[in-house]
Design a protein around this motif. Structure first.
Motif, short mmCIF file in Angstrom:
data_model
loop_
_atom_site.label_atom_id
_atom_site.label_comp_id
_atom_site.label_asym_id
_atom_site.label_seq_id
_atom_site.Cartn_x
_atom_site.Cartn_y
_atom_site.Cartn_z
N VAL A 110 8.00 -10.48 0.70
CA VAL A 110 7.46 -9.48 -0.22
C VAL A 110 6.83 -10.14 -1.44
CG1 VAL A 110 8.10 -7.59 -1.77
CG2 VAL A 110 9.03 -7.67 0.54
N VAL A 111 7.52 -11.09 -2.04
CA VAL A 111 7.00 -11.73 -3.26
C VAL A 111 5.69 -12.46 -2.98
CG1 VAL A 111 7.43 -13.50 -4.99
CG2 VAL A 111 9.26 -11.93 -4.34
N ILE A 112 5.69 -13.33 -1.97
CA ILE A 112 4.48 -14.09 -1.66
C ILE A 112 3.41 -13.18 -1.08
CG2 ILE A 112 3.53 -15.97 -0.29
CD1 ILE A 112 6.18 -17.35 -0.43
N GLY A 113 3.80 -12.24 -0.21
CA GLY A 113 2.83 -11.35 0.41
C GLY A 113 2.13 -10.45 -0.59
N VAL A 195 2.65 -8.27 4.89
CA VAL A 195 2.71 -7.66 3.56
C VAL A 195 1.44 -7.94 2.78
CG1 VAL A 195 3.92 -7.68 1.35
CG2 VAL A 195 5.23 -7.71 3.48
N ALA A 196 0.90 -9.15 2.90
CA ALA A 196 -0.33 -9.50 2.18
C ALA A 196 -1.49 -8.61 2.61
CB ALA A 196 -0.68 -10.97 2.42
N VAL A 241 5.90 -0.99 5.16
CA VAL A 241 5.83 -2.21 5.95
C VAL A 241 7.01 -3.13 5.65
CG1 VAL A 241 4.46 -3.64 4.36
CG2 VAL A 241 4.21 -3.95 6.81
N THR A 242 7.53 -3.07 4.43
CA THR A 242 8.71 -3.88 4.09
C THR A 242 9.95 -3.39 4.85
OG1 THR A 242 7.83 -4.33 1.88
CG2 THR A 242 10.19 -4.68 2.21
N GLY A 243 10.11 -2.07 4.96
CA GLY A 243 11.22 -1.53 5.71
C GLY A 243 11.16 -1.91 7.18
N VAL A 244 9.97 -1.80 7.76
CA VAL A 244 9.79 -2.19 9.16
C VAL A 244 10.04 -3.68 9.32
CG1 VAL A 244 8.10 -2.36 11.04
CG2 VAL A 244 8.18 -0.31 9.60
#
Length: 313
Positions: A110-113, A195-196, A241-244
């Motif tokens: 999440v952070v990098i994406g 994520v990105a 998308v984070t949940g998936v």
């Protein structure tokens, strides 16, 4: 919001029931005989039949499932027929390693994406095309293959990081971080690219709306427009998308834990399937089901935080 949480929890009951039934039926219909595994190659048909009767494995699937469900509702997931260890105890001993791996991988993704997607959305051009290429590569490259490459480069060639093993944070925070670096990198690459791309697409769509133009015309600083208004309005697809991704990473741990010899529940699932330990496999499936329910509930709560309209639905 309380009504939303209650409704999601009520929907979780039939989901967990279906997962437990399907897992129980499929594992019992699959090849393998726990009694034969326990007794070894020298076992006779009579001794196998006697042990199956002793363990209650000669009863019908419906009776076996009812007995398991009755015990599970009281918190007892049964006892492994192979190791004679409590399934709940075996899972609790391994759950910390798996949660460490999945939560750290999700955080890194999440952070990098989000950072890559933010830069790509604002800069565009060649950086946007690079993000697309990396997204495709992240989905195509198998995480276990990437893990082997990381081991060869950082452990075998450079000797910087341990190739295998897991150190609990209770023993040493520094060694825990070192033991997690390679498996987290291998597991999070696909998530970073996903994520990105989602962040870039969602933010570009939000930044083209009329209210963003109005904020710029009113003289709001660009960074404030992007962080407080742009990212907040683009957060729903990113949260989705984070949940998936979080749920999918639990499935990815099965291979990653095998590559890096991490004693997690993914490895327990593999071992249980190989030895015909149906009780342990059933317990792992229930834990995975609870993870899915918890992740979906967390996503719904984040929806309500980012979009107040969801709270009253």
């Amino acid at each position: 919001m309380a009504h939303l949480i209650l409704r999601r929890l009520l929907l979780a009951i039939p989901l967990l029931f279906i997962v437990s039934v399907l897992t129980f039926v499929l594992t019992n219909l699959g090849p393998g005989d726990p009694a034969a595994t326990i007794l070894g190659n020298s076992a006779t048909p009579e001794s196998i039949a006697a042990l199956n009767h002793q363990l209650g494995l000669d009863r019908s699937i419906a009776v076996q499932y009812w007995n398991w469900l009755h015990a599970a509702l009281s918190g007892d997931l049964g006892t492994s027929v192979v190791t004679s260890q409590s399934v709940g105890q075996a899972i609790s001993q391994r759950l910390g390693a798996t949660l460490s791996l999945v939560m750290l991988s999700t955080l890194v993704a999440v952070v990098i994406g989000v950072g890559l997607g933010l830069v790509s959305a604002l800069r565009g051009g060649i950086l946007g095309r690079v993000t697309d290429i990396l997204s495709i590569g992240g989905y195509v490259i198998p995480n276990f293959w990437l893990g082997l490459l990381l081991v060869y480069f950082f452990s075998v060639s450079l000797g910087w990081l341990p190739a295998t093993g897991y150190v609990s944070p209770a023993d040493s925070i520094g060694e825990w971080i070192r033991s997690m670096v390679l498996p987290v990198l291998a597991l999070s690459v696909m998530g970073i690219t996903g994520v990105a791309k989602q962040t870039r697409d969602a933010l570009r769509e939000v930044m083209s709306r009329e209210f963003i133009t109005a904020l710029r015309a009113d003289g709001f600083p660009e960074w404030q427009i992007i962080l407080r208004h742009g990212l907040r309005n683009a957060a729903i697809p990113i949260v989705t998308v984070t949940g998936v991704l979080f749920i999918g990473m639990f499935g990815g741990t099965v291979l990653i834990e095998s590559v890096f010899v991490v004693p997690g529940i993914g490895g327990l699932a593999v071992t249980s399937a190989q030895t015909g330990d149906f009780q342990s496999l059933q317990g792992v499936a229930v834990v995975f089901g609870l993870v899915v329910v918890g992740a979906n509930l967390a996503v719904d709560l984040l929806y309500g935080w980012f979009n107040p309209k969801v709270r009253v639905q």
